[in-house]
Design an enzyme around this catalytic site. Structure first.
Site, PDB file in Angstrom:
ATOM      1  N   GLN A 206       0.828  -1.203   0.000  1.00 22.85           N
ATOM      2  CA  GLN A 206       0.000   0.000   0.000  1.00 22.85           C
ATOM      3  C   GLN A 206       0.863   1.253   0.000  1.00 22.85           C
ATOM      4  OE1 GLN A 206      -3.196   0.668  -0.202  1.00 22.85           O
ATOM      5  NE2 GLN A 206      -3.205   2.813   0.419  1.00 22.85           N
ATOM      6  N   GLU A 207       1.933   1.227   0.758  1.00 21.07           N
ATOM      7  CA  GLU A 207       2.777   2.404   0.918  1.00 21.07           C
ATOM      8  C   GLU A 207       3.698   2.662  -0.258  1.00 21.07           C
ATOM      9  OE1 GLU A 207       2.512   4.604   3.072  1.00 21.07           O
ATOM     10  OE2 GLU A 207       1.327   3.687   4.646  1.00 21.07           O
TER      11      GLU A 207
END
Length: 312
Positions: A206-207
């Site tokens: 996600q990051e």
């Protein structure tokens, strides 16, 4: 995160230079990312949204991991950089025709071409205008000053952005692990610290999309998007100084943080704490973007548990 680490998702580096647009598949153009581009500015330039670009290009997370040299699919076949620049510099003002006005006179007064003036109003050459008629006049507008310190409503101090730029430049010069190698490193580190590997993988995907080269304007660094203050916290936990620019240390810092968060709160709150800061979540509840972040991370985690491999 706010109290521990503030991760800025969906963003990359601010736009510093113009990019190149070339013809792509039908209905789309192929945009070559330049140093400093962000999805939000690319989306604005081509009249689309960040979520559309993320979906079209199957970008990890919210699209915060884009790099100079990558080619993105954008809506609008045949767009050119020149066309985009011209349009971005033009605005419209409404002018009510006065007695004695002519097309050439109005064009001269507003320093625009007669052709543009006619086109803006759907008029043909030689068309008559009359007093009281409102005309749309294309005029050059000065772009609003943009600070590279402000993103998604959050503004960061000059020294923070300067540090992020230095870290980004350092990582750009380094030979770093592939995303496959980063995945293996995240799994092994998570197991060592008793963290669910799929959770650590989901957060990192996600990051950063498992990319160590990512640095946000908030100076969140690497695959786990850890800011220096959190790096110092993790260093005290492991008993040695961690260098967030080094892949192994970066993953260690992020996993140690996840270990503490999951030990202190249930899963959704722990994930929210990674993004917003656990203290901030407990005090203010989850912000709207935090809720979306949690939803995305848990969805990615579930997909990974079912055998999904985003690198295939």
């Amino acid at each position: 995160m706010r109290n521990v680490v503030r991760i800025l998702s969906g963003l990359a580096v601010p736009v510093l230079t113009a990019a190149v647009i070339t013809a792509g598949s039908p209905g789309f153009g192929a945009y070559k990312v330049k140093e400093g581009d962000t999805l939000s500015h690319i989306a604005g330039r081509y009249g689309t949204t960040v979520s559309t670009l993320v979906a079209l290009n199957k970008l990890p997370g919210n699209g915060n991991a884009i790099y100079a040299g990558e080619v993105l699919k954008v809506p609008g076949k045949g767009l050119t950089t020149t066309t985009t620049r011209t349009r971005s510099k033009l605005g419209r003002v409404t002018y009510v025709v006065k007695p004695g006005d002519t097309v050439s006179g109005i064009a001269k007064r507003f320093k625009c071409s007669q052709a543009n003036l006619l086109a803006a109003n759907g008029l043909k050459a030689g068309a008559r205008i009359y007093a009281g008629k409102p005309l749309q006049v294309p005029v050059k507008v000065r772009p609003k000053p943009r600070t590279d310190n402000t993103f998604a409503g959050r503004t960061y101090a000059d020294h923070v952005v300067a540090a992020a730029n230095r870290n980004r430049a350092t990582l750009k010069k380094r030979k770093l692990p592939t995303r496959t190698q980063m995945r293996s490193l995240i799994v092994s580190t998570a197991k060592r610290y008793g963290v669910d590997p799929e959770l650590a993988l989901a957060v990192s995907w996600q990051e950063s999309g498992w990319k160590q080269r990512v640095v946000s304007p908030a100076n969140a660094i690497g695959a786990m998007q850890v800011i220096p203050s959190t790096g110092r916290f993790a260093s005290r936990v492991v008993g040695r100084e961690l260098d967030l620019l080094k892949p192994r240390d970066n993953v260690t810092a992020g996993v140690v943080l996840l270990s503490r968060l999951t030990g202190a709160a249930k899963l959704d709150i722990a994930v929210a704490g990674y993004y917003q800061g656990l203290g901030g979540v407990k005090k203010n509840g989850m912000y709207a973007d935090t809720k979306l972040y949690v939803k995305n991370v848990l969805r990615i985690k579930a997909q990974l548990e079912r055998g999904w491999d985003p690198l295939r």
